[in-house]
Design an enzyme around this catalytic site. Structure first.
Site, PDB file in Angstrom:
ATOM      1  N   SER A 249       0.836  -1.197   0.000  1.00 11.10           N
ATOM      2  CA  SER A 249       0.000   0.000   0.000  1.00 11.10           C
ATOM      3  C   SER A 249       0.872   1.248   0.000  1.00 11.10           C
ATOM      4  O   SER A 249       1.973   1.241   0.580  1.00 11.10           O
ATOM      5  CB  SER A 249      -0.894   0.017   1.239  1.00 11.10           C
ATOM      6  OG  SER A 249      -1.539   1.270   1.387  1.00 11.10           O
TER       7      SER A 249
ATOM      8  N   TYR B 269      -1.142  -0.738   9.988  1.00  5.24           N
ATOM      9  CA  TYR B 269      -1.327  -1.053   8.566  1.00  5.24           C
ATOM     10  C   TYR B 269      -0.057  -0.745   7.771  1.00  5.24           C
ATOM     11  O   TYR B 269       0.388  -1.549   6.943  1.00  5.24           O
ATOM     12  CB  TYR B 269      -2.500  -0.227   8.059  1.00  5.24           C
ATOM     13  CG  TYR B 269      -2.918  -0.469   6.643  1.00  5.24           C
ATOM     14  CD1 TYR B 269      -3.691  -1.578   6.295  1.00  5.24           C
ATOM     15  CD2 TYR B 269      -2.588   0.437   5.634  1.00  5.24           C
ATOM     16  CE1 TYR B 269      -4.102  -1.780   4.988  1.00  5.24           C
ATOM     17  CE2 TYR B 269      -2.995   0.246   4.332  1.00  5.24           C
ATOM     18  CZ  TYR B 269      -3.749  -0.857   4.009  1.00  5.24           C
ATOM     19  OH  TYR B 269      -4.158  -1.048   2.712  1.00  5.24           O
TER      20      TYR B 269
ATOM     21  N   LYS C 233       2.288  -3.312   5.610  1.00  2.73           N
ATOM     22  CA  LYS C 233       2.407  -3.131   4.166  1.00  2.73           C
ATOM     23  C   LYS C 233       3.845  -2.899   3.723  1.00  2.73           C
ATOM     24  O   LYS C 233       4.244  -3.331   2.638  1.00  2.73           O
ATOM     25  CB  LYS C 233       1.508  -1.974   3.715  1.00  2.73           C
ATOM     26  CG  LYS C 233       0.012  -2.272   3.838  1.00  2.73           C
ATOM     27  CD  LYS C 233      -0.395  -3.542   3.097  1.00  2.73           C
ATOM     28  CE  LYS C 233      -1.897  -3.690   2.977  1.00  2.73           C
ATOM     29  NZ  LYS C 233      -2.277  -4.946   2.294  1.00  2.73           N
TER      30      LYS C 233
END
Length: 300
Positions: A153, A166, A170
């Protein structure tokens, strides 16, 4: 140019009950792949479970003339990951393609983030990609063929407020992808990662509503499908994709500064501009290459 087909190939797509994963599964199946549609069936925070989402995608694939089977297991447990790959082996006899797409969100500012909120996101995105790839790895090596596509991401590559969990997962997938590329090279296993920007239930609170139509999942899947195709020769790369645009993301190093004398804090201060110089940039293929400038300095 001829159409890219996946006839005879077996693909496993995790998190395929909605959004990007669903589109990946539909596209691969439409082009001839036999697909294991995995989805735990929970909400975007990971709460709950249902076999319904995966089964609905399978029914859509079959209605369109394709072959698919649903799997509701959890990517974040060794047993679940093994069961996902075993579904492919039991149903279709092999596995050729692994698309690690499953993910959840537990966004909080860093000062408010709990250990459980951090660990749960790492467990699905990073640990889940490791576990599913690991479960498939022996088969891919033995058959001398494999394609793995991981889902990173921009939040991981560049950081994003409220997403320490997150972003960590990622960015971890970038190193994971590059390592798989090195270890899989002699077995014709190609591993790459995408950093998508798309309007899904995961991002609907993060992206402007007026971009929803322009950032459809159908603008991401073509890259995933190409990276999963036998004709793709690239491995260990990361591509950002969304809205009809694709670009390669580089891990690069500037020219840097070095001296033969032992470094001091003052030497760092006095040469800070040179240390931070961003031209020319060098993109290294492996750790050995990256060590080159240091070895040259030590031996000159």
């Amino acid at each position: 140019m001829s159409e890219l087909r996946y006839d005879g190939r077996v693909a496993v797509v995790t998190g395929a009950g909605h959004g990007l994963g669903r589109q990946h599964a539909l596209e691969l199946a439409a082009r001839g792949a036999k697909v294991v549609v995995n989805d735990l069936g929970g909400d975007r925070t990971g709460a709950g479970a249902s076999a319904g989402p995966a089964q609905q995608v399978v029914e859509e694939i079959k209605k369109n003339g394709g072959e698919a089977v649903a799997n509701p297991d959890n990517v974040a447990t060794p047993e679940g990951a093994q069961a996902i790959i075993q579904t492919a082996l039991d149903t279709f006899g092999k596995v050729d393609i692994v698309v690690n797409n499953a993910g959840i969100l537990r966004d909080k500012s860093f000062k408010n983030m709990s250990v459980e909120e951090f660990d749960s996101v790492i467990a699905v995105h990073l640990r889940g990609s490791f576990l599913v790839s690991s479960a498939a790895w022996a088969t891919l090596r033995e058959q001398g063929y494999g394609r793995i596509v991981n889902t990173s991401s921009p939040a991981g590559l560049f950081g994003n407020f409220g997403q320490a969990n997150y972003a960590t997962a990622k960015m971890g997938l970038v190193g994971f992808t590059k390592t798989l590329a090195h270890e899989g090279a002699k077995y014709n296993i190609k591993a790459n990662a995408i950093a998508p920007v798309a309007w899904t239930r995961m991002t609907e609170d993060l992206l402007p509503a007026d971009f929803a139509d322009k950032l459809g999942v159908d603008q991401v899947t073509p890259l995933v499908a190409f990276l999963a195709h036998e004709s793709n020769a690239d491995s260990g790369e990361v591509y950002t994709v969304g809205g009809g645009r694709i670009a390669k993301i580089f891990v690069a190093e500037g020219p840097g500064y070095g001296q033969k004398e032992t470094l001091t804090v003052e030497a760092v201060r006095d040469n800070w501009a040179a240390i931070n110089a961003d031209s020319p940039l060098t993109v290294f293929k492996n750790v050995g290459e990256q060590m080159g400038p240091l070895i040259q300095q030590l031996t000159s």
